[in-house]
Enzyme design. Structure first.
Site, PDB file in Angstrom:
ATOM      1  N   HIS A  99       0.842  -1.188   0.000  1.00 10.51           N
ATOM      2  CA  HIS A  99       0.000   0.000   0.000  1.00 10.51           C
ATOM      3  C   HIS A  99       0.883   1.244   0.000  1.00 10.51           C
ATOM      4  CE1 HIS A  99      -3.759   2.180   0.726  1.00 10.51           C
ATOM      5  NE2 HIS A  99      -3.009   2.983   1.446  1.00 10.51           N
ATOM      6  N   ALA A 100       0.671   2.138  -0.963  1.00 14.24           N
ATOM      7  CA  ALA A 100       1.515   3.325  -1.104  1.00 14.24           C
ATOM      8  C   ALA A 100       1.466   4.188   0.152  1.00 14.24           C
ATOM      9  CB  ALA A 100       1.072   4.137  -2.323  1.00 14.24           C
ATOM     10  N   HIS A 157       0.400  12.288  -5.325  1.00 12.15           N
ATOM     11  CA  HIS A 157      -0.279  12.285  -4.030  1.00 12.15           C
ATOM     12  C   HIS A 157       0.732  12.039  -2.903  1.00 12.15           C
ATOM     13  CE1 HIS A 157      -3.543  11.436  -1.110  1.00 12.15           C
ATOM     14  NE2 HIS A 157      -2.696  10.527  -0.646  1.00 12.15           N
ATOM     15  N   GLU A 158       1.543  10.991  -3.048  1.00 11.40           N
ATOM     16  CA  GLU A 158       2.514  10.663  -2.000  1.00 11.40           C
ATOM     17  C   GLU A 158       3.593  11.733  -1.885  1.00 11.40           C
ATOM     18  OE1 GLU A 158       1.855   8.423   0.094  1.00 11.40           O
ATOM     19  OE2 GLU A 158       0.202   7.522  -1.022  1.00 11.40           O
ATOM     20  N   HIS A 178       2.481  14.498   0.343  1.00 10.74           N
ATOM     21  CA  HIS A 178       2.743  14.252   1.766  1.00 10.74           C
ATOM     22  C   HIS A 178       4.174  14.665   2.116  1.00 10.74           C
ATOM     23  CE1 HIS A 178      -0.938  12.192   2.857  1.00 10.74           C
ATOM     24  NE2 HIS A 178      -0.782  11.274   1.921  1.00 10.74           N
ATOM     25  N   GLU A 205      -3.890  14.715   3.039  1.00  7.76           N
ATOM     26  CA  GLU A 205      -4.298  13.918   1.889  1.00  7.76           C
ATOM     27  C   GLU A 205      -4.583  14.784   0.668  1.00  7.76           C
ATOM     28  OE1 GLU A 205      -3.952  10.795   1.959  1.00  7.76           O
ATOM     29  OE2 GLU A 205      -3.657  10.625   4.122  1.00  7.76           O
ATOM     30  N   HIS A 227      -7.070  -0.013   5.223  1.00 10.12           N
ATOM     31  CA  HIS A 227      -7.168   0.996   6.283  1.00 10.12           C
ATOM     32  C   HIS A 227      -7.946   0.499   7.498  1.00 10.12           C
ATOM     33  CE1 HIS A 227      -6.156   3.118   2.616  1.00 10.12           C
ATOM     34  NE2 HIS A 227      -5.728   4.130   3.336  1.00 10.12           N
ATOM     35  N   TYR A 270      -9.997  11.153   3.917  1.00  2.00           N
ATOM     36  CA  TYR A 270     -10.020  11.113   2.458  1.00  2.00           C
ATOM     37  C   TYR A 270     -11.271  11.799   1.911  1.00  2.00           C
ATOM     38  CZ  TYR A 270      -6.264   7.765   3.193  1.00  2.00           C
ATOM     39  OH  TYR A 270      -5.101   7.169   3.597  1.00  2.00           O
TER      40      TYR A 270
END
Length: 651
Positions: A355-356, A385-386, A389, A413, A521, A531
């Site tokens: 999971h990323a 997206h990552e 973060h 997020e 999750h 999210y």
């Protein structure tokens, strides 16, 4: 207004008076010493020392978690549990000192906020044995999830299909509804079903920790992150605002699924069977766009074939993402990021959590990403997206440890997704050479049709996701609050899925199944409402940044905005990111948007051309808007389901 010094005097005097009054009934030698009343200056010294120590413990704990998640072994598990326990003990010991300070009366608002946020201990409030047990439970559930494999539909002897990449790829390309049903059932049998008993204990321990933090239950503790009394009401109001758009999309997609698979599989007025939507959890529907694109003759904005043709690699995808951030005058990645991150699945046969995820190692230097990247447009967006973060980590690294987090979880997020909204525009994809110029660009009808295709493709991932993100934590809030008991875990999940998503399981279910725990999750103890928040506020952020970049002048549509190379937009975004959690989230939101509330108006504006088109198309085809009750059963046991089927067959 009462000064801080005067408050301290009143506080100390009150203690003395209470002690004096008690002298009449207690012997002098039985009276405990009067507690020391710490000054605000002493509080500053204490907190500075605490901040330096917590960085060390946090770093060691993060390294141990990284080692385990990137290589699941018993040795790494033991080290992770040991470091987690040591970190928890340090936080608990520090917390016992911290609460001695009368922080509610401090004059310095920043110091007061540090103490306020640090006074919530979380799971570290548990006893050492309970903390270790909870950590072990979560690790065991994650291990079950990460190691789960299923057998091939075509070859029952081939039982080595992992979620990433084999199963995910099959869900993307298979159009055999029986194969899709097999995959859907078998993944749940080999993941969620195996952890139901463990999950019950997890719930008990999480609620126990919440009560030790003076919260009624873990739902209240999680919601406390948002520092807003009416947060649940705000989320409910947002869903009311969003539901009409979702229902139009749902009706259109259901029609095309019915045309593809037939009325016996997809009913005209019923919920959509969950296994047909191209995703293991029916949370995004982008993988089925190929047979329902509004104008299939128009150019596709899926650049996956071009990425492959141009020799893209996972590294190149992340380098491209970095370049976008740098173009906004934001930070490049430190060299250690490229040395230590895992950007594609290792080929050495190890088990790992694919999971990323983005990682901050609490030392203001070490940041990483772990992602089993596949060369396609979806993972290109995930890379942004990552990286969002990580950019947040880098922007607030100067803050004290307690402020090194998003203004709320949804902010973290949203950041990368805001950039992905620009990156995914045809204009940007052409600028970076991943999309060819349209030969019919001057044709207004062709341009309008291409726009509908583009927005539809985005909506299958953005709009389809919203009810799923909402119901994930609605289910958990009900569980933590005791409204949903273990006897009703699975059936309650499907009631919510029908109510909010308008989907149904492909087969009857029972409480011997535990379908919700087939989602990472849930078993990994990660709250999910963040999210939902993200998917709303990212459009608010996008609009604010587009205005700063001068992209919305002369009524230019929001969906065409690309903030690439706009230092004004980047500086505005950076000023919000640098705050971390040093201010309540409405303050951070106001920096970019000028608003202090979450609002779905920007999202509705972004998708307005598509919503108008969907409404007209659904009216043209006479499509039913909404869905009637599912005819799938959810009972206590599979034995009951078997008896029901026999009775139904006989009648």
């Amino acid at each position: 207004m009462m000064t801080g010094a005067f408050r301290y005097l009143v506080f100390a005097l009150a203690i003395v008076l209470v002690r004096c009054a008690s002298l009449e009934t207690e012997k002098l030698d039985q009276i405990e010493p009067i507690p020391k009343v710490y000054s605000e200056e002493e509080a500053v010294t204490f907190y500075n020392n605490f901040n330096e120590q917590i960085k060390v413990y946090c770093n060691r704990n993060s390294l141990a978690r990284w080692n385990y998640d990137s290589n699941i072994t018993d040795f790494n598990l033991q080290r992770k549990l040991e470091e987690g326990a040591a970190f928890a003990k340090f936080k608990k010991d520090s917390w016992q000192e911290l609460i001695k300070y009368p922080w509610k009366y401090f004059n310095d608002p920043e110091l007061k906020r540090k103490f306020k946020l640090s006074s919530v201990l979380g799971t570290a409030a548990l006893s050492e044995d309970d903390f270790k047990r909870l950590d072990t439970i979560i690790s065991d559930m994650k291990s079950t999830y990460s190691k789960a494999k299923i057998c091939s539909f075509q070859d029952s002897t081939k039982c080595d299909l992992n979620l990433e990449p084999e199963i995910t790829e099959l869900l993307k390309v298979s159009r055999n509804h029986e194969e899709l049903r097999h995959i859907w059932i078998e993944w749940r049998r080999n993941s969620g079903e195996k952890v139901k008993e463990t999950y019950k204990e997890y719930v008990t321990l999480k609620n126990k920790a919440a009560k030790l933090n003076d919260y009624a239950d873990n739902a209240a503790l999680w919601l406390g992150n948002y520092e807003t009394e009416d947060f649940r009401d705000q989320i409910s109001a947002l869903w009311v605002q969003l539901k009409p758009l979702y229902q139009q999309l749902h009706a259109y997609v259901r029609r095309h699924l019915r045309l593809k698979y037939g009325e016996e599989v997809v009913k005209a007025k019923g919920p959509i069977p969950a296994h047909l939507l191209g995703n293991m959890w029916a949370q995004t529907w982008g993988n089925i766009v190929d047979f329902m694109l509004p104008y299939p003759e128009r150019q596709s904005t899926d650049v996956t074939p071009n990425m492959i043709k141009q020799g893209y690699t996972p590294l190149k995808m992340f380098k491209l993402s970095e370049e976008f951030f740098v173009s906004l005058n934001l930070s490049a990645m430190p060299e250690s990021f490229w040395e230590k991150s895992i950007l594609e699945k290792p080929t050495d046969g190890r088990d790992m959590v694919c999971h990323a995820s983005a990682w901050d190692f609490c030392d203001s230097m070490d940041v990483r990403i772990k992602q089993c990247t596949v060369v396609n447009q979806k993972d290109l967006n995930t890379a942004h997206h990552e990286m969002g973060h990580v950019q947040y980590f880098l922007q607030y690294k100067h803050q004290p440890n307690i402020f090194q987090r998003g203004a709320n979880s949804g902010f973290h997020e949203a950041v990368g997704d805001v950039l992905a909204l620009s990156v995914s525009t045809p204009k940007h994809l052409r600028a970076i050479g991943l999309l060819e110029e349209s030969a019919s660009e001057a044709d207004k009808d062709a341009e309008r049709e291409a726009t509908i295709n583009y927005l539809f493709s985005i909506a299958l991932n953005k709009i389809a996701f919203l009810p799923f993100a909402y119901q994930m934590d609605l289910w958990r809030w009900d569980v933590f609050e005791g409204k949903t008991t273990p006897e009703n875990y699975n059936c309650h999940w499907w009631r919510l899925a029908e109510q909010f998503q308008g989907i149904e399981p492909p087969v009857d279910r029972s409480e011997e199944d535990f379908d919700v725990a087939s989602k990472y999750h849930i078993i990994a103890d990660v709250p999910y409402i963040r999210y939902f928040v993200s998917f709303v506020i990212q459009f608010q952020f996008h609009k604010g940044l587009c205005q700063a970049a001068g992209q919305l002048e002369n009524n230019a549509p929001l969906h065409e905005c690309d903030i690439y190379k706009s230092t004004k937009a980047g500086n505005l975004l950076g000023s919000m990111l640098q705050l971390g959690q040093s201010k309540p989230w409405p303050d951070a939101m106001e920096v970019i948007t000028g608003q202090r509330n979450m609002d779905a108006s920007a999202l509705r504006e972004y998708f307005a051309p598509l919503e108008d088109w969907l409404r007209a198309e659904n009216e043209r085809t006479g499509e039913f808007i909404g869905w009637e009750k599912s005819d799938k059963y959810c009972l206590q046991t599979r034995e009951e389901l078997g008896r029901l089927k026999v009775t139904t067959k006989q009648s």
